[in-house]
Design an enzyme around this catalytic site. Structure first.
Site, PDB file in Angstrom:
ATOM      1  CD  GLU A  42      -2.572  -1.143   2.827  1.00  0.00           C
ATOM      2  OE1 GLU A  42      -3.807  -2.068   2.599  1.00  0.00           O
ATOM      3  OE2 GLU A  42      -2.355  -0.307   3.609  1.00  0.00           O
ATOM      4  CB  CYS A  83       2.753   7.649   3.314  1.00  0.00           C
ATOM      5  SG  CYS A  83       3.233   6.353   4.657  1.00  0.00           S
ATOM      6  CB  CYS A 120       5.105  -4.982   9.509  1.00  0.00           C
ATOM      7  SG  CYS A 120       6.584  -4.185  10.384  1.00  0.00           S
ATOM      8  CB  CYS A 161       2.843  -2.201  15.991  1.00  0.00           C
ATOM      9  SG  CYS A 161       4.778  -1.674  15.784  1.00  0.00           S
ATOM     10  CB  CYS A 203       0.315  -1.586  12.731  1.00  0.00           C
ATOM     11  SG  CYS A 203       0.732  -1.314  11.510  1.00  0.00           S
ATOM     12  CB  CYS A 224       0.042   0.865   7.695  1.00  0.00           C
ATOM     13  SG  CYS A 224       1.024   2.219   7.365  1.00  0.00           S
TER      14      CYS A 224
END
Length: 371
Positions: free
Chosen positions: A119, A132, A139, A143, A146, A363
């Protein structure tokens, strides 16, 4: 090859926003393996095909005019365009979907050649145009606030896949690539765990023969990889560093970032201070505000303590909610109280109010929904 046609696609009722710029017939054409023609874009100008001034013409079409199809390069002879199309490909994405927000931002979902998704977000401001971009599929940091973390880790993006996000966004926004002067590597992924590909892409962004960006307008965000931060300082690309800290103490940080046990805040801050000593560039501290987790006034005072002596700017980020999130965002008053505590300690503070909430701008939201 004809310039691609686009159709407006209305997603299912539960999808966020309206998807547009969807190329017809591209989804089924996505190859299953990386057996494609070599990527022309974003090859450095001296590596481009052609002889003499033809290289300069091709570079101009790619980096200044933002061509995505050979037929757009109208000052090249047709025979040359046909020959180039047989040998090279320009873009990296099998499918591009754009989700425009009512606030002017646009969320992009890219389907890669292997079917995985990443994205980017286009953020227009009165005085600048920012994109961005992502550095990985998913990932590894995990987190809890997220949506990308919920996806887990897919793979590293290649250098061209990182850079081509900027070029694709510019094309679909009707902009020349060099009209986008601000880039933040704050999308999906941890840039410092894909160091070589990220640095390759950044060097192309900065090259006067490619996108010719100012290093001061490129920001790299990291969850805190000490060896990567030190390496970035040694390479001294001139870009800005943003640290996603999110807590002033290790115990709270491990609640927010499950992988935070790998590096203590003390280790991370030592690397950040070394970065500042080497580069003399101000560091941005990213801090997502989570209700009853990291938003108490005493935590603000502790954050100010660990940042003492460092030239830093704190960005407080209201949590951008997503379906299934295990945390909630702090209220506006709580965020403002936290900011005042930091200001009393002499720290410059901004509250980065979210954009694109109506189209799932956090995200990983679109990629998570699609998968």
């Amino acid at each position: 090859m004809n310039r691609p046609t686009f159709e407006t696609q209305t997603p299912a009722p539960d999808a966020a926003g309206e998807a547009c710029y969807v190329p017809r017939e591209t989804a089924a054409a996505a190859p299953s393996g990386d057996d494609r023609k070599p990527i022309l874009q974003p090859a450095p100008p001296n590596e481009l095909p052609g002889e003499g001034y033809r290289k300069g013409q091709i570079a101009s079409w790619l980096y200044k005019k933002g061509a995505r199809e050979w037929e757009e390069m109208t000052d090249l002879p047709r025979r040359l365009r046909e020959a180039l199309a047989q040998e090279w490909r320009i873009g990296e994405f099998a499918l591009v979907q754009a989700f425009p927000s009512t606030d002017g931002s646009v969320k992009y979902l890219f389907t890669l050649h292997d079917g995985q998704r990443t994205e980017a977000v286009y953020l227009p401001y009165k005085d600048r145009k920012t994109v961005c971009i992502s550095s990985q599929v998913g990932c590894p940091a995990g987190c809890v606030f997220c949506a990308t973390g919920r996806m887990g880790f897919g793979r590293n993006l290649t250098g061209p896949e990182i850079l081509d996000q900027i070029l694709a966004v510019a094309y679909h926004q009707g902009l020349a690539p060099r009209e986008i002067r601000n880039v933040v590597l704050m999308g999906m992924g941890e840039p410092l765990l894909n160091y070589e590909n990220v640095v390759w892409a950044v060097r192309c962004m900065l090259s006067k023969n490619a996108l010719a960006m100012s290093p001061r307008r490129v920001t790299l965000s990291t969850v805190g990889i000490p060896r990567g931060i030190r390496r970035l300082a040694e390479d001294d690309l001139g870009v800005k560093l943003a640290l996603s800290l999110h807590a002033p103490d290790d115990e709270t940080r491990r609640q927010i970032i499950p992988t935070a046990h790998s590096h203590s805040i003390a280790e991370i801050m030592a690397a950040v201070r070394a970065y500042f000593e080497r580069t003399r560039r101000r560091v941005t501290i990213e801090y997502t505000m989570l209700r009853n987790v990291n938003d108490r006034p005493e935590q603000a005072r502790e954050l100010a303590r660990i940042l003492k002596g460092l030239v830093a700017h704190v960005n407080l980020i209201p949590f951008n909610p997503w379906e299934g999130a295990p945390v909630a965002g702090s209220g506006k008053k709580r965020i403002q109280t936290f900011a005042r505590e930091l200001e009393k300690a002499g720290l410059p503070v901004s509250i980065r109010w979210s954009r694109g909430v109506d189209v799932g701008a956090a995200c990983g939201q679109l990629a998570l929904k699609e998968s």
